[in-house]
Design an enzyme around this catalytic site. Structure first.
Site, PDB file in Angstrom:
ATOM      1  N   ASN A 173       0.834  -1.207   0.000  1.00  0.00           N
ATOM      2  CA  ASN A 173       0.000   0.000   0.000  1.00  0.00           C
ATOM      3  C   ASN A 173       0.865   1.252   0.000  1.00  0.00           C
ATOM      4  O   ASN A 173       1.706   1.368  -0.908  1.00  0.00           O
ATOM      5  CB  ASN A 173      -1.124  -0.041   1.035  1.00  0.00           C
ATOM      6  CG  ASN A 173      -0.747  -0.335   2.458  1.00  0.00           C
ATOM      7  OD1 ASN A 173      -0.345  -1.430   2.785  1.00  0.00           O
ATOM      8  ND2 ASN A 173      -0.898   0.639   3.330  1.00  0.00           N
ATOM      9  N   ASP A 174       0.669   2.154   0.918  1.00  0.00           N
ATOM     10  CA  ASP A 174       1.244   3.510   0.807  1.00  0.00           C
ATOM     11  C   ASP A 174       2.719   3.576   0.398  1.00  0.00           C
ATOM     12  O   ASP A 174       3.556   2.881   0.992  1.00  0.00           O
ATOM     13  CB  ASP A 174       1.178   4.227   2.161  1.00  0.00           C
ATOM     14  CG  ASP A 174      -0.185   4.185   2.801  1.00  0.00           C
ATOM     15  OD1 ASP A 174      -1.075   3.524   2.265  1.00  0.00           O
ATOM     16  OD2 ASP A 174      -0.338   4.820   3.859  1.00  0.00           O
ATOM     17  N   TRP A 234      -3.765  -7.085   3.539  1.00  0.00           N
ATOM     18  CA  TRP A 234      -3.075  -6.202   4.468  1.00  0.00           C
ATOM     19  C   TRP A 234      -2.732  -6.938   5.761  1.00  0.00           C
ATOM     20  O   TRP A 234      -3.522  -7.723   6.274  1.00  0.00           O
ATOM     21  CB  TRP A 234      -3.961  -4.990   4.771  1.00  0.00           C
ATOM     22  CG  TRP A 234      -3.264  -3.924   5.563  1.00  0.00           C
ATOM     23  CD1 TRP A 234      -2.483  -2.925   5.076  1.00  0.00           C
ATOM     24  CD2 TRP A 234      -3.282  -3.770   6.987  1.00  0.00           C
ATOM     25  NE1 TRP A 234      -2.015  -2.160   6.101  1.00  0.00           N
ATOM     26  CE2 TRP A 234      -2.482  -2.644   7.282  1.00  0.00           C
ATOM     27  CE3 TRP A 234      -3.874  -4.464   8.037  1.00  0.00           C
ATOM     28  CZ2 TRP A 234      -2.279  -2.191   8.583  1.00  0.00           C
ATOM     29  CZ3 TRP A 234      -3.669  -4.021   9.341  1.00  0.00           C
ATOM     30  CH2 TRP A 234      -2.883  -2.889   9.604  1.00  0.00           C
ATOM     31  N   TRP A 274       4.006   1.738  10.444  1.00  0.00           N
ATOM     32  CA  TRP A 274       3.118   2.323   9.446  1.00  0.00           C
ATOM     33  C   TRP A 274       3.776   3.520   8.761  1.00  0.00           C
ATOM     34  O   TRP A 274       4.956   3.793   8.959  1.00  0.00           O
ATOM     35  CB  TRP A 274       1.779   2.673  10.118  1.00  0.00           C
ATOM     36  CG  TRP A 274       1.015   1.425  10.539  1.00  0.00           C
ATOM     37  CD1 TRP A 274       1.422   0.115  10.410  1.00  0.00           C
ATOM     38  CD2 TRP A 274      -0.256   1.360  11.174  1.00  0.00           C
ATOM     39  NE1 TRP A 274       0.468  -0.733  10.897  1.00  0.00           N
ATOM     40  CE2 TRP A 274      -0.580  -0.005  11.381  1.00  0.00           C
ATOM     41  CE3 TRP A 274      -1.185   2.338  11.590  1.00  0.00           C
ATOM     42  CZ2 TRP A 274      -1.783  -0.409  11.978  1.00  0.00           C
ATOM     43  CZ3 TRP A 274      -2.383   1.930  12.182  1.00  0.00           C
ATOM     44  CH2 TRP A 274      -2.671   0.569  12.363  1.00  0.00           C
ATOM     45  N   SER A 275       2.946   4.257   8.024  1.00  0.00           N
ATOM     46  CA  SER A 275       3.504   5.224   7.067  1.00  0.00           C
ATOM     47  C   SER A 275       4.275   6.382   7.697  1.00  0.00           C
ATOM     48  O   SER A 275       4.066   6.728   8.861  1.00  0.00           O
ATOM     49  CB  SER A 275       2.378   5.769   6.196  1.00  0.00           C
ATOM     50  OG  SER A 275       1.968   4.749   5.330  1.00  0.00           O
ATOM     51  N   ARG A 287      -1.397   9.588  13.048  1.00  0.00           N
ATOM     52  CA  ARG A 287      -0.429   8.851  12.221  1.00  0.00           C
ATOM     53  C   ARG A 287       0.015   9.615  10.978  1.00  0.00           C
ATOM     54  O   ARG A 287      -0.558  10.612  10.594  1.00  0.00           O
ATOM     55  CB  ARG A 287      -1.016   7.502  11.813  1.00  0.00           C
ATOM     56  CG  ARG A 287      -2.357   7.548  11.121  1.00  0.00           C
ATOM     57  CD  ARG A 287      -2.863   6.118  10.849  1.00  0.00           C
ATOM     58  NE  ARG A 287      -4.147   6.116  10.180  1.00  0.00           N
ATOM     59  CZ  ARG A 287      -5.317   5.985  10.821  1.00  0.00           C
ATOM     60  NH1 ARG A 287      -5.357   5.876  12.117  1.00  0.00           N
ATOM     61  NH2 ARG A 287      -6.452   5.993  10.141  1.00  0.00           N
ATOM     62  N   GLU A 347      -5.576  11.017   6.800  1.00  0.00           N
ATOM     63  CA  GLU A 347      -4.396  10.175   6.673  1.00  0.00           C
ATOM     64  C   GLU A 347      -3.390  10.854   5.734  1.00  0.00           C
ATOM     65  O   GLU A 347      -3.750  11.694   4.905  1.00  0.00           O
ATOM     66  CB  GLU A 347      -4.781   8.805   6.082  1.00  0.00           C
ATOM     67  CG  GLU A 347      -5.713   8.009   6.985  1.00  0.00           C
ATOM     68  CD  GLU A 347      -5.848   6.566   6.520  1.00  0.00           C
ATOM     69  OE1 GLU A 347      -5.433   5.672   7.264  1.00  0.00           O
ATOM     70  OE2 GLU A 347      -6.359   6.331   5.405  1.00  0.00           O
ATOM     71  N   ASP A 370      -9.787   9.133   5.232  1.00  0.00           N
ATOM     72  CA  ASP A 370      -9.995   7.731   5.580  1.00  0.00           C
ATOM     73  C   ASP A 370     -11.448   7.306   5.319  1.00  0.00           C
ATOM     74  O   ASP A 370     -11.698   6.194   4.858  1.00  0.00           O
ATOM     75  CB  ASP A 370      -9.644   7.553   7.065  1.00  0.00           C
ATOM     76  CG  ASP A 370      -9.500   6.098   7.464  1.00  0.00           C
ATOM     77  OD1 ASP A 370      -9.361   5.253   6.573  1.00  0.00           O
ATOM     78  OD2 ASP A 370      -9.540   5.809   8.665  1.00  0.00           O
TER      79      ASP A 370
END
Ligand SMILES: *[C@@H]1O[C@H](CO)[C@@H](O)[C@H](O)[C@H]1NC(C)=O
Ligand SMILES: *[C@@H]1O[C@H](CO)[C@@H](O)[C@H](O)[C@H]1NC(C)=O
Ligand SMILES: *[C@@H]1O[C@H](CO)[C@@H](O)[C@H](O)[C@H]1NC(C)=O
Ligand SMILES: *[C@@H]1O[C@H](CO)[C@@H](O)[C@H](O)[C@H]1NC(C)=O
Length: 583
Positions: free
Chosen positions: A70-71, A95, A130-131, A196, A251, A284
């Site tokens: 993903n990202d 995921w 995470w990102s 985040r 996000e 989101d």
């Protein structure tokens, strides 16, 4: 997106293969940045059937050999090498188990894989990495800020440094023992499940670094601002850099300066009289991204948007199709700002598991402010053009009403097409109904088969010979109250005989004047991707399609006109695309 915890899936079964993730699911309280599927795969079911037919893998859009991505994370250039990190599940095509996978490139086209750069290893990220974003410090050292999930399942912000700065590949990363650097506390009122995706840092006139982090308070989306003298000790500002009611979680915020003159990109810390700022957020709730263009006062840390809106469907978007969790970086070698974005699948989860992979990255795009100041413009990085081969030209061809023309002599499943149309007289344009405020709805109502006054005209890509399947990208011109309205559509309604896939149509109103300008379209076709740039990059739409017949040699390319007036193809140039080294 919220973890759906409704399944009867056994947590103990999960525990055996997905340790760090399982408790997160058991408690079902943490908000994940990406869709969480309860039936996480175990390694046995992950063997990719290599003899299976894989017609949808891309030839020049970035993707790893298998599994979920993903990202895009922390894109940057260091010692002449481009780095792309991305959210990756090393164990399956759904995921979960997220780490920062890592690849490098000399040209943003051909990529070399490295081992994961960041993976759960300390309390501040033991339940997930995470990102986040990279920042190049003034001494040339890169650092990465990313979101970690701690044992309490809180979202916190961490830092990682390259272990060996003399290694241009930056293969090894070390984390600060001071992590987390930013965390929700009782006093700062930050929602620990909605905190985040730290941005690249920028330096203010006071010598302090700033970053923003996506968040929300109830339904109010916001970009929380932090400041630091040394990039280690961060202090939350009283006010967020920006917020908007009823938008839900923000996000992957991105905040960067653009020049008011020309295409040149700016360092993220740039400010001054010929600079505007852009704030992009990924919502989101809707999985759509919006950006605003505005003025940023770095002394007061106030950002005031002048164009665009995060709240409404009429807001500005990078891409009106599939494109999410995007992130830009400043390419200091080529003085340009480059945009990465994630294109997710339109297929079912079962199909993703069957094919053994899910997700690709869009072609990196150079991004700049249009001279009108009203919007950004995007164009695929020029390096992608070196994959072009076997040029096919069509010049000054009449595209009669109700006809199509095949563009032959190229690999239609793997191609780059540039076309410009000249319409001539505009008196046949249908009246524009002011109630048509949503381009996507209009494109859904008026697909390629619906005859119009001027248009639909454009391309049918990934088309089967008998046109049982095609993905059409086209224009329609309407006569508005005091100007013409140009609608650009990507019509997936006939993209595949397989009806199990999402075939949403997409659309955008293009800010071009057909009385004065040609209408141009560039489309990058890559087996299951149709990535289109209308009006010289003013409107972008990416579609994900899975044809049954129009694969490989079964794919054709047509120019078509289903309107009541002939149009001219003033120039059409198309190329087959060579395969890039993807990983
Ligand atoms: C692998 O794919 C091929 C072609 O689709 C199919 O014939 C074969 O049965 C598959 N093998 C397994 C083990 O699934
Ligand atoms: C915090 O975020 C979570 C996840 O979205 C949400 O369920 C919860 O209601 C939020 N809490 C508050 C006080 O807004
Ligand atoms: C991915 O695609 C599906 C179906 O095409 C869509 O509903 C979903 O919102 C997308 N997710 C993201 C994160 O873009
Ligand atoms: C047609 O377009 C191609 C690609 O943009 C360009 O190289 C070529 O010069 C153009 N030809 C004419 C006659 O405008």
């Amino acid at each position: 997106m919220a973890i759906s915890s409704s399944s009867s899936w056994s947590a103990s079964l999960l525990l055996c293969c997905l340790c760090f993730f399982s408790s997160l699911i058991r408690h079902g309280t943490v908000e994940a940045s990406h869709q969480v599927f309860l039936h996480l795969q175990n390694s046995e079911s992950l063997t990719v059937n290599s003899s299976a037919d894989q017609p949808f893998r891309t030839a020049y859009h970035f993707q790893p050999p298998k599994h979920w991505i993903n990202d895009p994370n922390g894109p940057m250039i260091y010692k002449g090498l481009y780095h792309l990190f991305y959210q990756y599940n090393p164990k399956g095509a759904v995921w979960g188990n997220i780490v920062w996978a890592h690849s490098t490139s000399k040209d943003l086209v051909n990529w070399t894989p490295h081992k994961p750069a960041i993976y759960p290893s300390q309390p501040a990220d033991i339940k997930g990495c995470w990102s986040g974003s990279a920042t190049i410090l003034p001494d040339g050292k890169p650092v990465i800020l990313y979101t970690g999930i701690n044992p309490e399942e809180q979202q916190v912000q961490n830092i990682a440094f390259p272990k060996d700065l003399s290694d241009p590949y930056l293969v090894e990363w070390v984390k600060s023992p001071k992590n987390p650097l930013m965390a929700p506390t009782a006093s700062n009122k930050i929602n620990a499940s909605s905190f985040r995706d730290p941005t690249t840092g920028w330096l203010g006139p006071d010598g302090m670094w700033r970053v923003i982090i996506g968040s929300k308070r109830r339904r109010k989306g916001m970009a929380i601002l932090y400041r630091s003298k040394d990039f280690i000790h961060w202090e939350k500002a009283k006010r967020p850099l920006h917020s908007a009611k009823k938008t839900g979680m923000w996000e992957c915020p991105d905040f960067f300066p653009v020049s008011t003159s020309g295409h040149v990109g700016l360092d993220t810390s740039a400010s001054g009289p010929h600079v505007k700022h852009v704030l992009k957020v990924s919502l989101d709730d809707t999985k759509k991204e919006y950006y605003t263009i505005g003025t940023y006062n770095p002394t007061k840390d106030v950002y005031v948007p002048t164009k665009g809106s995060i709240e409404f469907d009429s807001g500005l978007r990078y891409d009106y199709g599939k494109f999410y969790a995007s992130k830009t970086f400043f390419d200091s070698d080529k003085k340009r700002r480059v945009l990465w974005g994630w294109i997710n699948e339109s297929s079912t989860r079962d199909n993703d598991i069957k094919k053994g992979w899910a997700g690709v990255q869009a072609i990196p795009r150079t991004i700049w402010l249009h001279k009108s100041g009203k919007q950004l413009v995007q164009w695929p990085v020029t390096e992608i053009e070196k994959l072009r081969t076997g040029q096919v030209d069509m010049c000054n061809k009449l595209l009669k009403k109700g006809t199509k023309l095949e563009v032959s002599g190229l690999t239609a499943s793997q191609a780059d097409v540039e076309v410009s149309f000249e319409v001539g007289k505009l008196d046949k344009a249908e009246k524009f109904d002011p109630g048509w405020t949503n381009a996507q709805d209009l494109c859904t109502e008026k697909v390629a088969t619906v005859k119009g006054g001027i248009g639909p005209f454009g391309l049918k890509t990934l088309a089967s010979e008998g046109l049982e399947e095609y993905t059409a990208i086209f224009f329609r011109i309407f006569k508005g109250k005091d100007k013409f309205v140009v609608l650009m559509c990507s019509d997936q309604s006939r993209s595949s005989l397989d009806n199990s896939n999402d075939k949403t149509n997409y659309g955008v109103f293009l800010d071009v004047d057909p009385a004065k300008e040609k209408l141009s379209l560039r489309t990058l076709i890559d087996h299951s991707i149709v990535e289109s740039f209308g009006g010289e990059g003013k409107g972008c739409i990416t579609a994900r399609v899975y044809p049954k017949l129009a694969t490989r040699d079964g794919a054709h390319l047509y120019a078509f006109n289903n309107g009541c007036q002939d149009v001219h193809i003033s120039n059409l140039t198309a190329w087959s695309m060579k395969k890039a080294q993807l990983n």
